[in-house]
Write an enzyme that holds these catalytic residues in place. Structure first.
Site, PDB file in Angstrom:
ATOM      1  N   LYS A 195     -11.823  -9.706 -11.086  1.00  0.00           N
ATOM      2  CA  LYS A 195     -12.957  -9.760 -10.177  1.00  0.00           C
ATOM      3  C   LYS A 195     -13.665  -8.405 -10.118  1.00  0.00           C
ATOM      4  CE  LYS A 195     -11.365  -8.394  -5.655  1.00  0.00           C
ATOM      5  NZ  LYS A 195     -12.547  -7.547  -5.463  1.00  0.00           N
ATOM      6  N   LYS A 218       0.824  -1.215   0.000  1.00  0.00           N
ATOM      7  CA  LYS A 218       0.000   0.000   0.000  1.00  0.00           C
ATOM      8  C   LYS A 218       0.854   1.260   0.000  1.00  0.00           C
ATOM      9  CE  LYS A 218      -4.466  -1.429   1.774  1.00  0.00           C
ATOM     10  NZ  LYS A 218      -5.546  -1.138   2.715  1.00  0.00           N
ATOM     11  N   LYS A 234     -15.095  -2.891  -5.706  1.00  0.00           N
ATOM     12  CA  LYS A 234     -15.824  -1.654  -5.419  1.00  0.00           C
ATOM     13  C   LYS A 234     -15.006  -0.420  -5.761  1.00  0.00           C
ATOM     14  CE  LYS A 234     -15.147  -2.312  -0.441  1.00  0.00           C
ATOM     15  NZ  LYS A 234     -13.728  -1.960  -0.304  1.00  0.00           N
TER      16      LYS A 234
HETATM   17  P1  ATP Z   1     -11.217  -2.901  -3.298  1.00  0.00           P
HETATM   18  O1  ATP Z   1     -11.359  -2.679  -4.769  1.00  0.00           O
HETATM   19  O2  ATP Z   1     -11.164  -1.649  -2.496  1.00  0.00           O
HETATM   20  O3  ATP Z   1     -10.148  -3.899  -2.944  1.00  0.00           O
HETATM   21  P2  ATP Z   1     -13.157  -4.992  -3.008  1.00  0.00           P
HETATM   22  O4  ATP Z   1     -14.467  -4.936  -3.741  1.00  0.00           O
HETATM   23  O5  ATP Z   1     -12.107  -5.914  -3.524  1.00  0.00           O
HETATM   24  O6  ATP Z   1     -12.618  -3.514  -2.880  1.00  0.00           O
HETATM   25  P3  ATP Z   1     -12.496  -5.569  -0.284  1.00  0.00           P
HETATM   26  O7  ATP Z   1     -12.757  -4.491   0.710  1.00  0.00           O
HETATM   27  O8  ATP Z   1     -11.120  -5.810  -0.794  1.00  0.00           O
HETATM   28  O9  ATP Z   1     -13.501  -5.334  -1.518  1.00  0.00           O
HETATM   29  O10 ATP Z   1     -13.041  -6.929   0.275  1.00  0.00           O
HETATM   30  C1  ATP Z   1     -14.185  -7.000   1.127  1.00  0.00           C
HETATM   31  C2  ATP Z   1     -14.694  -8.412   1.124  1.00  0.00           C
HETATM   32  O11 ATP Z   1     -15.416  -8.654  -0.097  1.00  0.00           O
HETATM   33  C3  ATP Z   1     -13.627  -9.496   1.208  1.00  0.00           C
HETATM   34  O12 ATP Z   1     -14.091 -10.498   2.091  1.00  0.00           O
HETATM   35  C4  ATP Z   1     -13.533 -10.015  -0.198  1.00  0.00           C
HETATM   36  O13 ATP Z   1     -13.134 -11.373  -0.226  1.00  0.00           O
HETATM   37  C5  ATP Z   1     -14.950  -9.846  -0.710  1.00  0.00           C
HETATM   38  N1  ATP Z   1     -14.981  -9.621  -2.139  1.00  0.00           N
HETATM   39  C6  ATP Z   1     -14.441  -8.557  -2.761  1.00  0.00           C
HETATM   40  N2  ATP Z   1     -14.670  -8.616  -4.082  1.00  0.00           N
HETATM   41  C7  ATP Z   1     -15.360  -9.774  -4.304  1.00  0.00           C
HETATM   42  C8  ATP Z   1     -15.890 -10.403  -5.472  1.00  0.00           C
HETATM   43  N3  ATP Z   1     -15.739  -9.859  -6.666  1.00  0.00           N
HETATM   44  N4  ATP Z   1     -16.555 -11.560  -5.327  1.00  0.00           N
HETATM   45  C9  ATP Z   1     -16.690 -12.126  -4.095  1.00  0.00           C
HETATM   46  N5  ATP Z   1     -16.223 -11.588  -2.966  1.00  0.00           N
HETATM   47  C10 ATP Z   1     -15.564 -10.425  -3.042  1.00  0.00           C
HETATM   48 MG    MG Z   2     -10.073  -5.952  -2.601  1.00  0.00          MG
END
Ligand code: ATP
Ligand code: MG
Length: 344
Positions: free
Chosen positions: A208, A119, A211
């Protein structure tokens, strides 16, 4: 509070996606439904963690409330007697214990934290000490409540291990004050929260759904207008094979749609596949997924709207009053151990 403690954070600064819902929110709610009764479940909003990287401070307070609402709309029972939903910053012992633990944690071991290295590589000069130090705050989050079960993803394994190291070192020096949380391998055995489910991006299905992705069309947000969500699905990237197959390697786009359809309609993947595999009309599959997703969003959002801020705040405050006593008690034992309070 004598039941074994499961501790989990419900961080989210950005709006959660359907991927977050299916891969994280729903499994946590299921965990509550399965395990409350045998375990105490601490679900906390790590609001102090939230600005180790930049956030919109004008929105932070309300977004923590909104976070809790997403879990409630997904079925979390905040009135369950074994479940405590609380904000980290409302229990001052988290900050106080962090400082004490800081003085028993070494620069060397903290500098090895991969997440910090990754990070901070992006932010360079402006990286905060908070980002460096946050594993110690995480250790305090866990140790204050004697939590043994901390179901975290792979990205947090190192932080859990450092929590174990800090606790063990402190106990060796000052006596058995902390409960050392279970090892990461035991955590994996205990709960398969990150069950490998990955919802793919709608615009680039080799990746994947995330967000933080800037392309709005790549993701479905839980707060998306159902009609807009429908259009995102209808324009999802597929392939030029021309026949629907469940094949992540060669047809990740249609496979992602098949997976979404199964999850959104609560049907077995095999059942969905036997209905769709071999068909040639991608548009019909997209329509079916779009219908299911928009119906889900309509229902989810109507549940969300029914939850009032006051109801969330009341639940948080009740939990906070209860867990504060536990946290303060642990902190006091630590303060006694290090000589800040009389030892009776
Ligand atoms: P960022 O882009 O900020 O990394 P993110 O959508 O990947 O956001 P995280 O905050 O990294 O979300 O992860 C939060 C939770 O959501 C974790 O438990 C992660 O495994 C789950 N998660 C994130 N993206 C997915 C996805 N595409 N499908 C299933 N589970 C997900
Ligand atoms: Mg993530």
């Amino acid at each position: 509070m004598t039941k074994p403690v499961i501790l989990t954070g419900i961080r989210s600064n950005e709006e959660p996606t359907l991927g977050n819902y299916l891969g994280s929110i729903l499994p946590m709610v299921d965990m509550q439904h399965r395990l409350a009764g045998d375990y105490q479940i601490n679900m906390f909003v790590p609001d102090l963690h939230s600005f180790t990287t930049p956030v919109d401070h004008d929105k932070l307070f309300l977004s923590t409330i909104q976070n809790v609402k997403y879990f409630m709309a997904a079925g979390l029972d905040v009135d369950d007697p074994d479940t405590y939903v609380y904000r980290q910053s409302y229990i001052s012992a988290h900050s106080e214990l962090t400082w004490i633990l800081d003085c028993f944690t070494y620069m060397g071991e903290m500098s090895r934290m991969t997440q910090f290295k990754e990070k901070s590589a992006d932010t360079g000069e402006s990286v905060s000490i908070g980002l460096f130090n946050y594993p110690v705050l995480m250790a305090a989050d866990i140790l204050l409540y004697h939590a043994t079960h901390v179901p975290v993803g792979h990205d947090q394994f190192q932080h859990l291990e450092i929590t174990r190291d800090i606790a063990t070192r402190f106990n060796n020096r000052f006596g058995e004050i902390f409960t050392v949380p279970d090892s990461t391998s035991k955590q994996m055995e205990f709960i398969n929260r990150d069950n490998g489910l990955r919802i793919r991006s709608l615009t680039d299905p080799t990746k994947k759904m995330s967000k933080s992705a800037t392309d709005e069309k790549s993701k479905i947000l839980l707060v998306d207008d159902p009609e807009i969500a429908r259009r995102k699905i209808m324009s999802a990237t597929t392939d030029s094979v021309g026949v629907i197959n469940y094949d992540w390697d060669n047809q990740p786009g249609v496979t992602n749609l098949l997976q979404l359809l199964a999850l959104m309609t609560h049907r077995d993947q095999a059942d969905i596949n036997s209905q769709w595999v071999g068909h040639t009309h991608y548009g019909e599959l997209k329509t079916a997924v779009a219908d299911a997703v928009s119906e889900f969003l309509i229902n989810f959002q109507s549940r969300l709207e029914e939850i009032r801020d006051e109801q969330v705040l009341a639940a948080l405050e009740t939990s906070e009053d209860a867990v504060r006593r536990v946290a303060d008690n642990t902190l006091y034992q630590v303060q006694q151990a290090v000589g800040l309070r009389p030892r009776e």
